[in-house]
Design an enzyme around this catalytic site. Structure first.
Site, short mmCIF file in Angstrom:
data_model
loop_
_atom_site.label_atom_id
_atom_site.label_comp_id
_atom_site.label_asym_id
_atom_site.label_seq_id
_atom_site.Cartn_x
_atom_site.Cartn_y
_atom_site.Cartn_z
CD GLN A 181 -0.16 -4.40 2.19
OE1 GLN A 181 -0.59 -5.51 1.86
NE2 GLN A 181 -0.75 -3.28 1.83
N GLY A 182 4.07 -2.34 3.17
CA GLY A 182 4.10 -1.01 3.76
C GLY A 182 3.30 -0.10 2.87
CE LYS A 226 10.01 -2.08 -0.63
NZ LYS A 226 10.83 -1.39 0.35
CG ASP A 251 11.09 4.73 7.38
OD1 ASP A 251 10.65 5.08 8.49
OD2 ASP A 251 10.39 4.14 6.52
CG ASN A 302 6.48 3.61 -0.25
OD1 ASN A 302 5.79 4.48 -0.75
ND2 ASN A 302 7.20 3.79 0.85
CB ALA A 303 6.80 -2.24 -1.71
CB ALA A 304 2.97 -6.20 -1.50
CB VAL A 305 7.88 -7.90 0.87
CG1 VAL A 305 9.11 -8.79 0.76
CG2 VAL A 305 8.28 -6.42 0.78
N1 LIG Z 1 13.98 -9.20 2.48
C1 LIG Z 1 12.88 -9.44 3.21
N2 LIG Z 1 12.68 -10.64 3.80
C2 LIG Z 1 11.57 -10.88 4.53
N3 LIG Z 1 10.59 -9.97 4.75
C3 LIG Z 1 10.74 -8.74 4.20
C4 LIG Z 1 11.87 -8.42 3.40
N4 LIG Z 1 11.76 -7.12 3.02
C5 LIG Z 1 10.59 -6.68 3.54
N5 LIG Z 1 9.97 -7.64 4.24
C6 LIG Z 1 8.67 -7.53 4.95
O1 LIG Z 1 7.81 -6.68 4.22
C7 LIG Z 1 7.44 -5.55 5.00
C8 LIG Z 1 7.30 -4.32 4.11
O2 LIG Z 1 8.53 -4.06 3.47
P1 LIG Z 1 9.08 -2.58 3.35
O3 LIG Z 1 9.19 -1.97 4.71
O4 LIG Z 1 10.33 -2.62 2.57
O5 LIG Z 1 7.88 -1.90 2.55
P2 LIG Z 1 7.58 -0.36 2.37
O6 LIG Z 1 6.31 -0.23 1.63
O7 LIG Z 1 8.78 0.30 1.77
O8 LIG Z 1 7.40 0.11 3.87
P3 LIG Z 1 7.21 1.60 4.41
O9 LIG Z 1 5.75 1.86 4.50
O10 LIG Z 1 7.86 1.53 5.76
O11 LIG Z 1 7.94 2.50 3.47
C9 LIG Z 1 8.54 -5.44 6.08
O12 LIG Z 1 8.09 -4.78 7.23
C10 LIG Z 1 8.83 -6.91 6.32
O13 LIG Z 1 7.83 -7.45 7.17
#
Ligand SMILES: Nc1ncnc2c1ncn2[C@@H]1O[C@H](COP(=O)(O)OP(=O)(O)OP(=O)(O)O)[C@@H](O)[C@H]1O
Length: 517
Positions: A16-17, A70, A209, A19-22
């Site tokens: 997760q970051g 995501k 980013d 903005n989102a959890a994956v």
């Molecule tokens: N397609 C994918 N396959 C496997 N793991 C993924 C995938 N997409 C994202 N992740 C995992 O999820 C984490 C968070 O995803 P992402 O960076 O897109 O979230 P975010 O909230 O947009 O992050 P940020 O805070 O950088 O904006 C990634 O660092 C990675 O570990």
């Protein structure tokens, strides 16, 4: 692919970051039309059930979950309307060629990438649906849920945006800390990163980013060379214009300040100030290349992007290939107009990765490439025609070697074969001449004196150029093949299935002269 969240079964939490959890996911095979609010985590108001059942989602062994979903954090549960969700999060779809259709004009000047690319995250679909509260949601991201204390009114059925992607195995950050350094693999990762930058650059998209958590890798077996993709386009600029107006501090300049190019980190907001992102990702790929080769990005802690000079850059290990080393320094050039273009950097890396005998530079010399020819390239059409013959020999060699690699897929990694295909599909002569300067630096004096030559002098220069005898292709191939065992493929086997170019050795047409295997 279905556009309803109940059509997917969620697996393990992937990351997760802000903005989102994956999560990993797969299609729900038997019950695509589960009624809402039935069962754990299917509806938004089941937090109490979930808390009773707490165990956070863990790896479900034995079940393949080929997708990653995501789940975007909707921090505005009190705002109604799906349009708002698409507008505020739609930029995530910059790598999705179908995005424009999906967005239906909701994001005016949005220009997503027009096609898929092997080094850009594969987005499969995206949709807005009810917020799915997963078992570990309260524990991992309570503030992103509609149950957070501060919401006074929440829509009856809170929704969010889901992005369905191909699932990758690891982030680059995790990879460099869990795998021993291998400079050949490192160079292949660098080349893939630069191919992705080349594609984004060509289509006027800046990811903005570029940190190692946003670079994802796929590999099936432990020692396999990974396929690399750029992911997370949540901060992307994809309006068809590299410039943004920077009139006040509130304007977003993209992700992490530590990975912003110098021209971005030194920008001061003001009237009529514009910030140009054309070369920003290219710069960041220099820091990421350090991370690939040394595990440490100098800009995370050691250096400040706003103030560093080229002499502050930490030395790279002596075993790093000279082309990779010089490309990295040129990527980290402070002045964006002097910075190497991503396509040139990617081409130089790709050329360095061809086996082509004992030494790529020696083999090119045998084909007639030299400091003089790189200085002459582009000077006049007459000279160009002659020296391009030498280049075509190199291209024939490259093509033939690639075909050999494809005939023996188990001997050259999938990622590397894909990289070659990507490179061959986009290469052009001018680009290669530019990149060859990394192997044969241009002689500036020679280059300047050629500017003043008249046609007759040019003609005599051309006639005096000693191009090689035209056999370099076959010699090169044999040498390349003999070298193969050392470089990871079984050359003698391949050599028996000799590949012959035509009588001039120029057109790269390949004839198989023996049965394969
Ligand atoms: N397609 C994918 N396959 C496997 N793991 C993924 C995938 N997409 C994202 N992740 C995992 O999820 C984490 C968070 O995803 P992402 O960076 O897109 O979230 P975010 O909230 O947009 O992050 P940020 O805070 O950088 O904006 C990634 O660092 C990675 O570990």
């Amino acid at each position: 692919m279905p556009n309803r969240i109940d059509s997917y079964e969620f697996g393990e939490f992937l990351g997760q970051g802000s903005n989102a959890a994956v999560y990993s996911a797969k299609l729900l095979e038997s019950k695509p039309d589960l009624p809402k609010n039935l069962g754990l985590g299917t509806g938004f108001n089941e937090v109490t059930d979930i808390l009773a059942d707490v165990p956070p989602a863990r790896k479900v062994l034995g079940k393949p979950y080929p997708f990653a979903i995501k789940l975007m954090f909707n921090f505005e549960h009190d705002r109604l309307g799906e349009d708002h969700l698409w507008q505020s999060m739609g930029v995530e779809l910059a790598p999705y060629p179908n995005a424009k259709k999906l967005l239906g004009g909701r994001m005016g000047n949005f220009q997503p990438l027009p096609g898929k690319h092997p080094n850009v995250v594969r987005v499969i679909t995206a949709f807005v649906d009810s917020l799915k509260v997963l078992p570990d949601a309260m524990e991992r991201y309570p503030d992103a849920l509609h149950t957070a204390r501060w919401y006074e009114t929440v829509a009856a059925e809170p929704k969010t945006l889901y992005i369905v992607m191909r699932r990758y195995r690891q982030t680059l950050h995790e990879y460099v800390w869990t795998h021993d350094r291998n400079y050949w693999t490192g160079r292949i990762l660098m080349a893939q990163l630069l191919e992705a930058c080349t594609y984004l650059h060509k289509h006027h998209v800046s990811q903005r980013d570029m940190k190692s958590d946003n670079i994802l890798l796929q590999y099936d077996i432990e020692n396999e060379i990974p396929q690399l993709v750029i992911a997370d386009f949540g901060c992307a600029l994809a309006s068809g214009d590299w410039n943004i107006d920077y009139e006040c501090e509130d304007v977003s300049l993209g992700g992490n300040a530590k990975t912003r190019a110098p021209e971005i980190s030194t920008a001061k907001p003001g009237k009529n100030v514009k910030v140009n992102f054309e070369m920003a990702d290219t710069w960041s790929s220099g820091g990421l290349s350090y991370e690939i080769l040394t595990r440490t990005n100098p800009f995370y802690k050691l250096l400040d992007t706003a103030t560093y000079t080229s002499s502050d850059l930490p030395p790279l290990p002596s075993r790093v290939h000279f082309v990779a080393r010089n490309v990295i320094y040129d990527l980290l050039e402070r002045n964006p107009s002097k910075r190497v273009k991503p396509s040139i950097a990617a081409t130089a890396l790709n050329l360095s990765l061809f086996r082509l005998g004992e030494d790529v530079r020696e083999m090119m010399k045998k084909c007639g490439i030299s400091e003089l020819t790189t200085s002459l390239a582009g000077k006049s059409s007459q000279i160009g025609k002659e020296i391009n013959k030498s280049l075509d020999k190199v291209i024939s060699l490259i093509t033939a070697e690639t075909i050999i690699a494809n005939l023996a897929p188990h001997l050259v990694s999938r990622a590397e074969r894909q990289l070659r295909a990507t490179f061959l599909a986009r290469m052009d002569r001018d680009n290669i001449w530019e990149a060859l300067r990394y192997f044969f630096p241009v002689d500036e004096k020679c280059s300047q004196s050629i500017e003043h030559l008249d046609d007759d002098s040019i003609a005599s220069l051309v006639s005096n150029l000693s191009f090689s005898d035209g056999n370099c292709s076959e010699n090169g191939l044999s040498s390349s093949l003999n070298n193969g065992q050392r470089m990871g493929y079984n050359a003698p086997i391949l050599l028996r299935n000799v590949i012959r170019t035509d009588s001039n050795g120029l057109n790269g047409i390949v004839h198989r002269s023996a049965n394969i295997f």
